[in-house]
Structure formats: structure tokens, C-alpha cells
Design a protein around this motif. Structure first.
Motif, PDB file in Angstrom:
ATOM      1  N   PRO A 156       0.512  -6.271   5.021  1.00  0.00           N
ATOM      2  CA  PRO A 156       1.696  -6.843   4.588  1.00  0.00           C
ATOM      3  C   PRO A 156       1.633  -7.038   2.913  1.00  0.00           C
ATOM      4  CG  PRO A 156       0.731  -7.980   6.269  1.00  0.00           C
ATOM      5  CD  PRO A 156      -0.231  -7.114   5.974  1.00  0.00           C
ATOM      6  N   PHE A 157       0.232  -7.222   2.378  1.00  0.00           N
ATOM      7  CA  PHE A 157       0.011  -7.422   1.240  1.00  0.00           C
ATOM      8  C   PHE A 157       0.453  -6.146   0.158  1.00  0.00           C
ATOM      9  CE2 PHE A 157      -2.596  -9.953   3.662  1.00  0.00           C
ATOM     10  CZ  PHE A 157      -1.710 -11.182   3.643  1.00  0.00           C
ATOM     11  N   ASP A 158      -0.273  -5.049   0.788  1.00  0.00           N
ATOM     12  CA  ASP A 158       0.108  -3.518   0.279  1.00  0.00           C
ATOM     13  C   ASP A 158       1.302  -3.363   0.239  1.00  0.00           C
ATOM     14  OD1 ASP A 158      -2.684  -3.241  -0.280  1.00  0.00           O
ATOM     15  OD2 ASP A 158      -3.017  -2.267   1.503  1.00  0.00           O
ATOM     16  N   MET A 159       2.293  -3.669   1.328  1.00  0.00           N
ATOM     17  CA  MET A 159       3.645  -3.513   1.298  1.00  0.00           C
ATOM     18  C   MET A 159       4.581  -4.235   0.476  1.00  0.00           C
ATOM     19  SD  MET A 159       6.039  -3.530   4.907  1.00  0.00           S
ATOM     20  CE  MET A 159       7.594  -2.977   4.975  1.00  0.00           C
ATOM     21  N   MET A 160       4.135  -5.467   0.350  1.00  0.00           N
ATOM     22  CA  MET A 160       4.798  -6.109  -0.982  1.00  0.00           C
ATOM     23  C   MET A 160       4.672  -5.625  -2.103  1.00  0.00           C
ATOM     24  SD  MET A 160       4.037 -10.240   0.298  1.00  0.00           S
ATOM     25  CE  MET A 160       4.324 -10.758   2.130  1.00  0.00           C
ATOM     26  N   LYS A 161       3.375  -5.293  -2.765  1.00  0.00           N
ATOM     27  CA  LYS A 161       3.213  -4.547  -3.680  1.00  0.00           C
ATOM     28  C   LYS A 161       4.103  -3.185  -4.049  1.00  0.00           C
ATOM     29  CE  LYS A 161      -1.346  -6.330  -4.329  1.00  0.00           C
ATOM     30  NZ  LYS A 161      -2.793  -5.855  -4.316  1.00  0.00           N
ATOM     31  N   GLN A 162       4.215  -2.580  -2.816  1.00  0.00           N
ATOM     32  CA  GLN A 162       5.061  -1.250  -2.944  1.00  0.00           C
ATOM     33  C   GLN A 162       6.474  -1.513  -3.150  1.00  0.00           C
ATOM     34  OE1 GLN A 162       4.325   1.584   0.438  1.00  0.00           O
ATOM     35  NE2 GLN A 162       2.319   0.771   0.807  1.00  0.00           N
ATOM     36  N   PHE A 163       6.991  -3.093  -2.699  1.00  0.00           N
ATOM     37  CA  PHE A 163       8.331  -3.021  -3.042  1.00  0.00           C
ATOM     38  C   PHE A 163       8.521  -3.708  -4.140  1.00  0.00           C
ATOM     39  CE2 PHE A 163       8.640  -1.696   1.452  1.00  0.00           C
ATOM     40  CZ  PHE A 163      10.259  -1.510   1.837  1.00  0.00           C
ATOM     41  N   GLY A 164       7.459  -3.871  -4.825  1.00  0.00           N
ATOM     42  CA  GLY A 164       7.718  -4.410  -6.367  1.00  0.00           C
ATOM     43  C   GLY A 164       7.617  -6.230  -6.222  1.00  0.00           C
ATOM     44  N   VAL A 165       6.925  -6.703  -5.200  1.00  0.00           N
ATOM     45  CA  VAL A 165       7.070  -8.003  -5.174  1.00  0.00           C
ATOM     46  C   VAL A 165       5.720  -8.573  -5.566  1.00  0.00           C
ATOM     47  CG1 VAL A 165       7.081  -9.983  -3.419  1.00  0.00           C
ATOM     48  CG2 VAL A 165       8.594  -8.049  -3.144  1.00  0.00           C
ATOM     49  N   SER A 166       5.548  -9.626  -6.634  1.00  0.00           N
ATOM     50  CA  SER A 166       4.606 -10.166  -6.983  1.00  0.00           C
ATOM     51  C   SER A 166       4.102 -11.555  -6.461  1.00  0.00           C
ATOM     52  CB  SER A 166       4.609 -10.344  -8.589  1.00  0.00           C
ATOM     53  OG  SER A 166       4.997  -9.100  -9.078  1.00  0.00           O
ATOM     54  N   PHE A 167       2.976 -12.066  -6.210  1.00  0.00           N
ATOM     55  CA  PHE A 167       2.715 -13.064  -5.642  1.00  0.00           C
ATOM     56  C   PHE A 167       1.236 -13.444  -6.148  1.00  0.00           C
ATOM     57  CE2 PHE A 167       1.651  -9.662  -2.825  1.00  0.00           C
ATOM     58  CZ  PHE A 167       0.329  -9.811  -2.354  1.00  0.00           C
ATOM     59  N   MET A 168       1.143 -14.919  -5.816  1.00  0.00           N
ATOM     60  CA  MET A 168      -0.310 -15.491  -5.891  1.00  0.00           C
ATOM     61  C   MET A 168      -0.786 -15.850  -4.416  1.00  0.00           C
ATOM     62  SD  MET A 168      -1.024 -15.494  -9.222  1.00  0.00           S
ATOM     63  CE  MET A 168      -2.660 -16.581  -9.101  1.00  0.00           C
ATOM     64  N   THR A 169      -0.209 -16.256  -3.559  1.00  0.00           N
ATOM     65  CA  THR A 169      -0.362 -16.366  -2.081  1.00  0.00           C
ATOM     66  C   THR A 169       0.603 -15.658  -1.307  1.00  0.00           C
ATOM     67  OG1 THR A 169       0.909 -18.600  -2.263  1.00  0.00           O
ATOM     68  CG2 THR A 169      -1.372 -18.532  -2.669  1.00  0.00           C
ATOM     69  N   ALA A 170       0.341 -15.391  -0.456  1.00  0.00           N
ATOM     70  CA  ALA A 170       1.135 -14.622   0.637  1.00  0.00           C
ATOM     71  C   ALA A 170       0.899 -14.709   2.313  1.00  0.00           C
ATOM     72  CB  ALA A 170       1.187 -13.181   0.182  1.00  0.00           C
TER      73      ALA A 170
END
Length: 221
Positions: A156-170
Motif C-alpha cells: 500500500p505504501f509503494d502504491m501511495m508513492k506511485q500515485f504521488g501521495v506523501s505521508f509520515m504515517t500510513a
């Protein structure tokens, strides 16, 4: 089939914990049968009897007289065919007809209702996270799997990065087979791992996806 799954990380770069449970349900469908129509044997025999000439027996007096047989012309009536009743197509149950666009807000509202009970700040429905969640739900439906790790996008965290979503916690919650937003939220809240994601004070944004019975919640902070 109803299933749940949850995954979360505390901070970027740290490991994550995975937990979940499943239960199953089955249903049966009934199909209507077509009806056949036709004439009865008795009617057919009556029609056939009317089609043959008959002989009048002679009347005896002083001089016996033989009457000539009277022949009747029989005109066969066309038999009207009864239309065959077509089977009625069953309509899908209304509870399965869920509008994905309205589900996003319904689930987010239910999440914030639970957070408000605990005195937590609400999470904001985020358009970018909605895209991630909807893509994850579609990926599970199209590729027939139920897991946090996607064969298309990875974790899920790799996927968020592929969609350009930045985060500190997820975090991510997934489910399959529930019919409504209320049903899936009830089951998530009754599961400790999913509840922790929903009630995590570090999360500030949420994305929701729903495709063909697959549910996804994405959280970031």
C-alpha cells in the motif's frame, strides 16, 4: 464471502503489522421455468370425429326406402399456437446496487462519527487518497485476489508513492463481500486491528474505494 484485512506503519521506513479474519456465507438462486401450452387429446378426438361422413340407417315401412348417405364437408380449423411464456429475468437485489461515489462520503462520515465519540479530530476525505483506494479496490476485483500486497502496485505504501501521495504515517483497511457502508464499518470496528487504524490519532486524511464488493480505506498523517 466476507473478509477483512488491515495493515499499518507507525512512521515512514519502519515495519508494519498485519492482522485480519474472515467468515463465509453462501446463497442460492432460483430460476423460473417456461410453461408449455397445447391442445388436449379429447379436443383433438372431437375435431377428428367431425371430419368423417356418416350413414343414416334405413327407415322400414311397407316399402323399405334406403336413404342416401349424407356427406358433410369438414373444413379443418387452424390451430392457434399458444405463445410460450418466456422466463422472467431476475433483477439483482437492491442492496448490492451500491453507488461507489456516495460510498466514499458515507464511509468517511462513519469513521468521523466513531472518532468523535473518542474525542479525536476528524480525518479529511482526500481526493488523491480516494484515487489510491479506488485503484486498489479495482485491482483486487480485476485480478481476483484479497491482500494488502498488490501484484500490480506492490505494498500500500509503494502504491501511495506511485500515485504521488506523501505521508509520515500510513495505514490501510480492506474488506470483501459487505453490502453497505454501515455493514463494512461495523465489521471493521469489531476488529481490533482495523479499529486501531480508524481511531489512530496520527491519521489526518482518508481515502475510500469500493468496486464490486471490494472495500478499501487508506489513511495518512
Amino acid at each position: 464471502m466476507k473478509r477483512l484485512g488491515t495493515i499499518a506503519i507507525a512512521t515512514l521506513g519502519l515495519g508494519f503489522a498485519l492482522s485480519g479474519f474472515s467468515n463465509t456465507a453462501s446463497a442460492a438462486a432460483a430460476y423460473p421455468c417456461p410453461l408449455n401450452a397445447g391442445a388436449t387429446k379429447q379436443v383433438q378426438q372431437q375435431q377428428q370425429a367431425q371430419g368423417f361422413p356418416y350413414m343414416v340407417q334405413p327407415q322400414y315401412a311397407y316399402q323399405p326406402v334406403m336413404q342416401q348417405p349424407v356427406q358433410q364437408q369438414y373444413k379443418q380449423q387452424p390451430v392457434q399456437q399458444q405463445p410460450v411464456q418466456q422466463p422472467v429475468q431476475q433483477q439483482p437485489a437492491k442492496q448490492h446496487q451500491v453507488d461507489a461515489s456516495s460510498v466514499m462520503k458515507q464511509v468517511a462520515d462513519l469513521v468521523n462519527q466513531e472518532r468523535a465519540k473518542a474525542g479525536l479530530k476528524p480525518v479529511v476525505l482526500d481526493a488523491s487518497l480516494n484515487k489510491v483506494a479506488q485503484a486498489k479496490a479495482a485491482d483486487m476485483s480485476n485480478n481476483h485476489y484479497f491482500d494488502h500486497t498488490s501484484p500490480t502496485y506492490g505494498s500500500p505504501f509503494d502504491m501511495m508513492k506511485q500515485f504521488g501521495v506523501s505521508f509520515m504515517t500510513a495505514g490501510e483497511n480492506i474488506a470483501m463481500g459487505q453490502r453497505t457502508a454501515d455493514e463494512v464499518m461495523t465489521q471493521w470496528m469489531n476488529s481490533e486491528g482495523h479499529r486501531q487504524n480508524i481511531m489512530n490519532p496520527s491519521f489526518t486524511k482518508i481515502g475510500v474505494g469500493f468496486v464490486n464488493g471490494y472495500w478499501v480505506q487508506e489513511f495518512i498523517g
